[in-house]
Design an enzyme around this catalytic site. Structure first.
Site, short mmCIF file in Angstrom:
data_model
loop_
_atom_site.label_atom_id
_atom_site.label_comp_id
_atom_site.label_asym_id
_atom_site.label_seq_id
_atom_site.Cartn_x
_atom_site.Cartn_y
_atom_site.Cartn_z
N GLU A 15 66.74 40.54 56.04
CA GLU A 15 66.88 39.12 56.31
C GLU A 15 68.35 38.70 56.18
OE1 GLU A 15 64.31 37.89 53.16
OE2 GLU A 15 62.69 39.09 54.00
N GLU A 56 58.62 41.47 54.41
CA GLU A 56 59.04 42.64 53.65
C GLU A 56 58.23 43.87 53.99
OE1 GLU A 56 59.02 39.60 52.49
OE2 GLU A 56 61.15 39.38 52.01
N PHE A 96 66.17 40.84 46.97
CA PHE A 96 65.99 40.89 45.52
C PHE A 96 64.94 41.96 45.29
CE2 PHE A 96 67.94 36.81 45.85
CZ PHE A 96 68.47 36.49 44.60
N ASP A 154 62.68 42.10 43.36
CA ASP A 154 61.37 41.46 43.14
C ASP A 154 60.58 41.34 44.46
OD1 ASP A 154 62.21 39.97 40.25
OD2 ASP A 154 63.81 40.24 41.71
N PHE A 155 61.28 41.10 45.56
CA PHE A 155 60.59 40.92 46.84
C PHE A 155 60.09 42.24 47.41
CE2 PHE A 155 63.84 37.28 47.50
CZ PHE A 155 63.20 36.53 46.53
N HIS A 195 63.27 36.62 40.10
CA HIS A 195 64.50 37.08 40.75
C HIS A 195 65.39 37.85 39.78
CE1 HIS A 195 63.27 33.84 43.49
NE2 HIS A 195 64.12 34.29 44.39
#
Ligand SMILES: Cc1ncc(C[n+]2csc(CCOP(=O)(O)OP(=O)(O)O)c2C)c(N)n1
Ligand SMILES: [Mg+2]
Lengths: 330, 324
Positions: B29, B59, B82, B84-85, B128
């Protein structure tokens, strides 16, 4: 009434290939009975026209991604049934050396990039395979087949959107057999279904009677040609019916016998045979196609049953280059 | 040698690899505008939007497409923005990328790099800030890299791009502006080679990623108190440099493993267990409490492993009763 412009030799080949798929599935089911198929298998009996009609329109260097119910697609792409049965039995000589089994059969030598044990996962992988083809400016096409259940997973949305946004050469085929395991898919699917969802993302989508080999063949031929010409992704929704249970071990008692009987009357091989008979093919010729397929798969079955299991050390090969497992735990 | 930030070192590594290998491409992205931390700044101008590709916020498709593209002979570098994603793409990484080579019997390789900026950074809060490297180290098939310096970020990213294995490449967000000397030229590090940051004889401290720098502060404090700690930067978690760690800990007789990640089930446990199985040493590990990371600075700091805690743990090991 005879069909005008019928390509008789093509249809005969398709008849043979459908019988080969069915005989392969029967051999797999026999393997299950004999307890030499060790894991779950998902037969495609009754769905052969989708495999043959779609995959028959791919070139050898085109790419195919399939599902847990992928034996037919894989055979139609050109995989060797001896290797497939060895893989189902977990033996040396299997496509994956016994590491994969039914749900992970792949044959990269014929562009078959794998069945998948995770419903819907192949959709985004197919988009990426097509992405690489576009980056390399090749004229190959990717074909991604998945079930009606897969359209409720996130990768369906993400993969179709991706393919459309990047204008990728991929044919998505929803092989709709009405069921997702024991659930009637329609009861768990909102809205108008696969093609409506595909069109909502801007893909050109078609529906077809997936038990009509002529219809599937001509539709797939057109879509593949459009994709190869640079038209971007296309979507095909093929209606069919799963004549067996979800797995080889599922008696499928959750559906009425009358429904199955009605579906059996519409199964694709008999329909193909009727067209061929109408066009003048003899009953002997039709029977010979079946017999040849059954003989081929019997020979493959017996060879696979006699093949040895892999050496345990193979469990530690092809994991990774860096930090590969050592044998210290055995 | 040139002075460079951790961020620019990775940017240089990617650019150099893209120049030497036309099959390398990056997708994620916002990459066309340089990426969320500007790690890709200027690259689209040089390589064009096909090779520095934007992506929808998908993702699973970013990582899944990378798997397909990698199996088709390209080398995708995927940006997860991140770490986390990346959890939105766990199937694609764990069930697909990590398994394809094995379950297809060696018919394919999946040479992709997943860049996952990790760790605590300026009140980024619970979604995050995480350090989940131990999860990836648990998965057969994956390589796990946690660089702590600009030089390593360049040399290891190059190694990751050249690797035929899928590599989880965890850059620490807090380190982006860190400056350091970076060797000129095509410097590539092998995986599984730890760095001895500071030699010492009284105890061994093992860490990785941004926590190495916190440990370095603690080591300086310990030195002022006369304790000579050997600080080892693991650099890669899988494969990890057992030889260097075990040799050092066997020599010092004391091993302290420190990480930013939650202590329970962290990779420190693996190192501690391995050491306990192979050498005689007093062993301790220090990680975060098993609590989400809060937004307000005092909450964030409450789960941060800071230098005084490392010093205290080290002194506890040094002053405690010797085993064996
Ligand atoms: C992500 C995921 N969820 C659940 C399953 C278990 N599962 C295997 S096949 C199947 C049904 C799939 O239905 P469909 O996509 O229509 O394919 P079909 O079996 O009808 O060919 C399910 C639920 C799975 N393999 N993967
Ligand atoms: Mg179905």
């Amino acid at each position: 009434m005879p069909i005008p412009n019928l390509d008789l030799s093509r249809l005969r080949d398709q008849h043979r290939m459908m019988w080969r798929i069915r005989a392969l599935e029967e051999a797999a089911l026999r393997g299950l009975d004999e307890k030499i198929v060790l894991g779950a298998i998902h037969p495609s009996i009754g769905q052969e026209a989708v495999a043959v009609g779609v995959v028959g329109n791919l070139r050898r260097d085109d790419i195919l991604l399939s599902t847990h119910r992928g034996h037919g697609h894989t055979l139609a792409k050109g995989a060797n049934p001896d290797a497939m049965l060895c893989e189902l039995f977990g033996r040396i000589g299997g496509n994956c050396g016994g590491k994969g089994g039914s749900m992970h059969i792949a044959d990269f030598s014929v562009g078959m990039l794998g069945a998948n044990g995770v419903v819907g996962a192949n959709i985004v992988i197919a988009a990426g395979a097509a992405h690489a083809i576009k980056l390399k400016r090749e004229d190959r096409v990717v074909c991604c087949i998945f079930g009606d259940g897969a359209i409720n997973r996130g990768p369906f949305l993400e993969g179709l959107n991706w393919a459309q946004v990047f204008g990728l050469p991929v044919l998505f085929v929803c092989e709709d057999n009405g069921f997702a395991a024991t659930t009637r898919t329609a009861t768990m699917t909102a809205g108008g279904g696969p093609s409506v969802r595909a069109r909502a993302m801007g893909l050109m989508a078609e529906e077809v009677d997936g038990n009509d080999i002529l219809a599937v063949d001509s539709m797939a031929r057109r879509l593949v040609a459009e994709i190869r010409a640079g038209g971007g992704p296309r979507f095909l929704h093929a209606h069919t019916y799963r004549l067996t249970g979800h797995t080889g071990a599922d008696p499928a008692t959750y559906r009425p016998a009358a429904e199955v009987a009605a579906a059996r009357a519409l199964e694709p091989i008999a329909r193909t045979a009727a067209v061929l008979a109408e066009a003048g093919l003899s009953a002997d010729d039709l029977a010979a196609d079946r017999a040849a397929a059954e003989q081929e798969m019997l020979t493959a079955f017996l060879a696979a049953r006699a093949a040895p299991f892999p050496d345990p050390a193979v469990a530690f090969t092809d994991v990774q280059d860096a930090g590969a497992p050592s044998l210290e735990h055995v | 040698m040139a002075m460079m930030t951790y961020l620019d070192a990775a940017r240089a590594a990617l650019a150099e690899e893209m120049r030497r290998d036309p099959t390398v491409w990056a997708v994620g992205e916002d990459l066309g505008r340089g990426g969320v931390f500007s790690q890709y700044r200027g690259l689209v101008e040089e390589f064009g939007p096909e090779r520095i590709s934007d992506a929808p916020i998908s993702e699973a498709a970013i990582l899944g497409a990378a798997v397909g593209a990698a199996m088709m002979g390209t080398r995708p570098v995927v940006e997860m923005r991140f770490s986390d994603f990346a959890l939105c793409a766990v199937d694609e990484l764990v069930n697909q990328a990590a398994k394809a080579r094995y379950m297809f019997g060696g018919q394919t390789r999946v040479p992709l790099v997943v860049r996952e900026p990790m760790g605590m950074w300026r009140s980024s809060a619970a979604q995050h800030s995480q350090s989940l490297e131990a999860w990836y180290a648990h998965i057969p098939g994956l390589v796990v890299v946690c660089p702590s310096t600009p030089a390593d970020n360049k040399a290891l990213l190059k190694a990751a791009i050249r690797s035929d294995d899928p590599v989880v490449y965890l850059e620490h967000k807090h380190l982006w502006p860190l400056e350091g000397e970076v060797p000129d030229g095509d410097h590539v590090l092998p995986f599984g080679q730890a760095a001895i940051v500071t030699p010492g004889s009284d105890l061994t401290i093992v860490s990785w990623s941004a926590q190495v720098h916190v440990c370095a502060d603690a080591v300086a404090t310990l030195a002022r108190q006369g304790v000579k700690a050997e600080l080892i930067d693991l650099r890669t978690l899988w494969p990890w440099d057992k030889e260097t760690v075990l040799a050092s800990a066997a020599r010092t007789g004391r091993l302290l493993i420190v990480h930013e990640a939650v202590q329970a089930g962290g990779f420190g446990a693996e190192i501690a267990a391995t050491a306990a199985e192979h050498i005689t040493a007093r062993i301790r590990r220090l990680g975060a409490p098993r609590a989400p990371i809060g937004y307000a600075p005092p909450l964030e700091d409450a789960v941060r492993v800071q230098a005084p805690a490392i010093v205290a743990a080290a002194l506890g090991l040094v002053n405690g009763r010797q085993l064996g």
